[in-house]
Write a protein that holds these residues in place. Sequence first.
Motif, short mmCIF file in Angstrom:
data_model
loop_
_atom_site.label_atom_id
_atom_site.label_comp_id
_atom_site.label_asym_id
_atom_site.label_seq_id
_atom_site.Cartn_x
_atom_site.Cartn_y
_atom_site.Cartn_z
N TYR A 61 68.89 -20.27 0.47
CA TYR A 61 67.95 -19.51 -0.37
C TYR A 61 66.67 -20.34 -0.44
CZ TYR A 61 65.52 -17.60 -4.37
OH TYR A 61 64.56 -17.06 -5.18
N TYR A 62 65.56 -19.76 0.06
CA TYR A 62 64.31 -20.51 0.16
C TYR A 62 63.16 -19.59 -0.21
CZ TYR A 62 60.53 -23.29 2.24
OH TYR A 62 59.39 -24.01 2.45
N ASN A 63 62.43 -19.95 -1.26
CA ASN A 63 61.33 -19.11 -1.73
C ASN A 63 59.98 -19.81 -1.61
OD1 ASN A 63 61.49 -21.04 -3.70
ND2 ASN A 63 61.95 -19.62 -5.38
N ILE A 64 59.87 -20.84 -0.76
CA ILE A 64 58.66 -21.62 -0.50
C ILE A 64 58.36 -22.61 -1.62
CG2 ILE A 64 56.17 -21.56 -0.09
CD1 ILE A 64 56.45 -18.96 1.32
N LEU A 65 58.51 -22.18 -2.88
CA LEU A 65 58.17 -23.04 -4.02
C LEU A 65 59.23 -24.09 -4.28
CD1 LEU A 65 56.78 -20.34 -6.47
CD2 LEU A 65 55.50 -21.82 -4.92
N GLU A 66 60.47 -23.79 -3.94
CA GLU A 66 61.59 -24.70 -4.19
C GLU A 66 62.19 -25.15 -2.87
OE1 GLU A 66 63.07 -22.59 -8.35
OE2 GLU A 66 64.16 -22.26 -6.48
N PRO A 67 62.84 -26.30 -2.85
CA PRO A 67 63.53 -26.72 -1.62
C PRO A 67 64.63 -25.73 -1.26
CG PRO A 67 63.31 -28.55 -3.16
CD PRO A 67 62.93 -27.32 -3.91
N TYR A 278 58.79 -8.27 7.15
CA TYR A 278 57.49 -8.51 6.51
C TYR A 278 57.61 -8.41 4.99
CZ TYR A 278 52.69 -7.61 5.05
OH TYR A 278 51.48 -7.64 4.40
N ASP A 279 58.36 -7.45 4.52
CA ASP A 279 58.52 -7.25 3.08
C ASP A 279 59.10 -8.50 2.41
OD1 ASP A 279 58.80 -6.22 0.56
OD2 ASP A 279 60.54 -4.98 1.03
N TYR A 280 60.19 -9.02 2.97
CA TYR A 280 60.85 -10.15 2.33
C TYR A 280 60.15 -11.48 2.61
CZ TYR A 280 64.81 -7.60 0.48
OH TYR A 280 65.59 -6.76 -0.27
N ALA A 281 59.44 -11.57 3.73
CA ALA A 281 58.79 -12.84 4.07
C ALA A 281 57.44 -13.00 3.39
CB ALA A 281 58.63 -12.96 5.58
N PHE A 282 56.60 -11.95 3.37
CA PHE A 282 55.22 -12.10 2.94
C PHE A 282 54.87 -11.30 1.68
CE2 PHE A 282 55.27 -12.62 7.61
CZ PHE A 282 54.94 -13.96 7.65
N VAL A 283 55.81 -10.54 1.16
CA VAL A 283 55.60 -9.84 -0.11
C VAL A 283 56.46 -10.47 -1.20
CG1 VAL A 283 55.74 -7.65 -1.33
CG2 VAL A 283 54.97 -7.70 1.05
N ARG A 284 57.75 -10.66 -0.89
CA ARG A 284 58.67 -11.24 -1.89
C ARG A 284 58.85 -12.75 -1.70
NH1 ARG A 284 63.31 -6.55 -2.50
NH2 ARG A 284 62.10 -4.84 -1.60
N PHE A 285 58.44 -13.27 -0.55
CA PHE A 285 58.54 -14.70 -0.26
C PHE A 285 59.97 -15.22 -0.36
CE2 PHE A 285 54.12 -14.17 -1.62
CZ PHE A 285 53.48 -14.69 -0.51
#
Length: 316
Positions: A61-67, A278-285
């Motif tokens: 599980y990776y949301n960019i903000l957390e490891p 695209y939705d999960y990568a660049f909208v929901r991150f």
Amino acid sequence: MSEAALDSQTAKKVIADKKESLWARLVSHRTSFLFLAPFFLLFLVFTVIPVLTAAGLSLTYYNILEPPRWVGLENYKQLFLEDDIFLKAIGNTLTFAVFTGPLGYCMSFILAWLISNIPQKYRFFFTLCFYTPAIASSVAMSVVWLYLFSGDRYGLINHWMIKIGVFDEPWLWLQDVKTIMPVIILVSLWTSMGTGFLAFLAGLSNVPTDLYEAGVIDGVRYRWQELWYITLPSIKPQLLFGAVLTIVSSLQVYDIAMSLAGFPSTLYAGHTIMTHLYDYAFVRFEMGYAAAIAVVLFLLMVGLNRIIFNLLGERD
């Protein structure tokens, strides 16, 4: 000495011989490998490492903000058991690929074959006419097609349909779930004369004329016989190249669907795997989940390309 010890020694000897043979080949062909090194380096950096990274991230599980946090196969479980929109996206993508893949492939070859049979001085003009839609930007193409399929009376198709009495009121081409995918398929076919089309044309232009002369001597009398017995076998590499490009472009449909049907489309009728990515990568991150979608798309492409290689690849 026991049989187990003999087998172990034999196995070690075979492995040592293979290592020595591999090293000998590397040394003897060191110049060739040196020239291939830049390609291998670029392939490693921009293909192998990103694929392995995506496969690793798909298990987290990776949301960019957390490891990244390890979740195992949870993303894949959610994809196939809980994400109904993803399953719909797979259906839409495969429907799109089934129509645009074979049709676009056949259209590219037939048009290239027809152009190759006209005088040389006219070929550039016809090649440019059919290739131009493929190099036009998706934004420019979408503006033209949005005008054609506009859902009001000012849309060109609705205007003429109402004028000749086919429709009583405007049809919402890009909002109706019955017509969204057919319109996307139509526009994609219009822009399908791309690199594969040029590859076919180049292959057809380079078939030796001696083969056709020999075919006449051997009894070839009709154009379809020339096509089947001489032309197609002679351009098999181009056929394989065009098939691979067609599969990749069919499964990666994204910009046309987004430009025409919007995001999200009505009841996700124009939703594809790439749109879901695209939705999960660049909208929901949610990069871990998006990586799982990318891995599924990658495996789907590899499987279909493997089938194409078995059909069109050289057996030897």
